[in-house]
Design a protein around this motif. Structure first.
Motif, short mmCIF file in Angstrom:
data_model
loop_
_atom_site.label_atom_id
_atom_site.label_comp_id
_atom_site.label_asym_id
_atom_site.label_seq_id
_atom_site.Cartn_x
_atom_site.Cartn_y
_atom_site.Cartn_z
N ALA A 27 1.16 11.31 4.28
CA ALA A 27 0.93 9.89 3.99
C ALA A 27 1.54 9.02 5.08
O ALA A 27 0.91 8.07 5.56
N LYS A 28 2.78 9.33 5.48
CA LYS A 28 3.43 8.56 6.55
C LYS A 28 2.61 8.63 7.83
O LYS A 28 2.47 7.64 8.55
N PHE A 29 2.10 9.82 8.16
CA PHE A 29 1.31 9.98 9.38
C PHE A 29 0.10 9.05 9.36
O PHE A 29 -0.14 8.31 10.31
N PHE A 30 -0.68 9.07 8.28
CA PHE A 30 -1.90 8.27 8.23
C PHE A 30 -1.64 6.78 8.04
O PHE A 30 -2.34 5.95 8.61
N LEU A 41 0.83 -1.20 0.00
CA LEU A 41 0.00 0.00 0.00
C LEU A 41 0.87 1.25 0.00
O LEU A 41 0.61 2.20 -0.76
N GLU A 42 1.92 1.26 0.82
CA GLU A 42 2.84 2.39 0.83
C GLU A 42 3.52 2.56 -0.53
O GLU A 42 3.68 3.68 -1.01
N THR A 43 3.89 1.45 -1.15
CA THR A 43 4.50 1.51 -2.47
C THR A 43 3.57 2.22 -3.45
O THR A 43 3.98 3.13 -4.17
N LEU A 44 2.32 1.83 -3.47
CA LEU A 44 1.36 2.43 -4.40
C LEU A 44 1.12 3.92 -4.09
O LEU A 44 1.09 4.75 -5.00
#
Length: 131
Positions: free
Chosen positions: A83-86, A55-58
């Motif tokens: 994005a990192k926070f959520f 998911l992080e990759t996408l």
């Protein structure tokens, strides 16, 4: 100019790194047995987990595509931090804390960069020298 290009490429680099995490199972998601779950058979990660790394990759590939199109490094940094926070809420072990140290760092950076940018834009920090 070179530094701006590096900042814009950062989400691409991070998304590729997350593929390595997917195979290593080092920073897996919470326990989950639904669609797309990942199964690990290691001592520290044994069982089925939410696929946080793919998911992080996408998401970071998407941020990179937007950053490449807009060419705005500050927006890129703020998008990555947000994005990192959520995404941190989906990590294994997050259920034992309200907010993680990683999320605190992201919030501090988001607020600091935003305030710094606003002050810069208002010429409060950097006064123009009279001619």
């Amino acid at each position: 100019y070179f530094c701006q290009k590096c900042l814009i490429a950062a989400p691409l680099i991070y998304s590729i790194a997350k593929l390595g995490c997917t195979y290593a199972g080092c920073c897996h998601g919470f326990a989950y047995s639904g669609p797309f779950s990942l199964t690990y058979h290691k001592n520290e990660a044994h069982g089925q987990f939410f696929p946080i790394q793919p998911l992080e990759t996408l998401i970071f590939l998407y941020i990179f595509a937007l950053a490449h199109k807009s060419q705005k490094p500050l927006v890129t940094i703020l998008a990555c931090l947000s994005a990192k926070f959520f995404l941190d809420f989906l990590r294994y072990g997050h259920d034992q804390m309200l907010i993680s140290p990683n999320q605190i760092a992201c919030l501090i950076l988001i607020v600091s960069l935003s305030i710094g940018y606003l002050l810069y834009r208002k010429n409060i920090l950097f006064h123009k020298q009279p001619k």
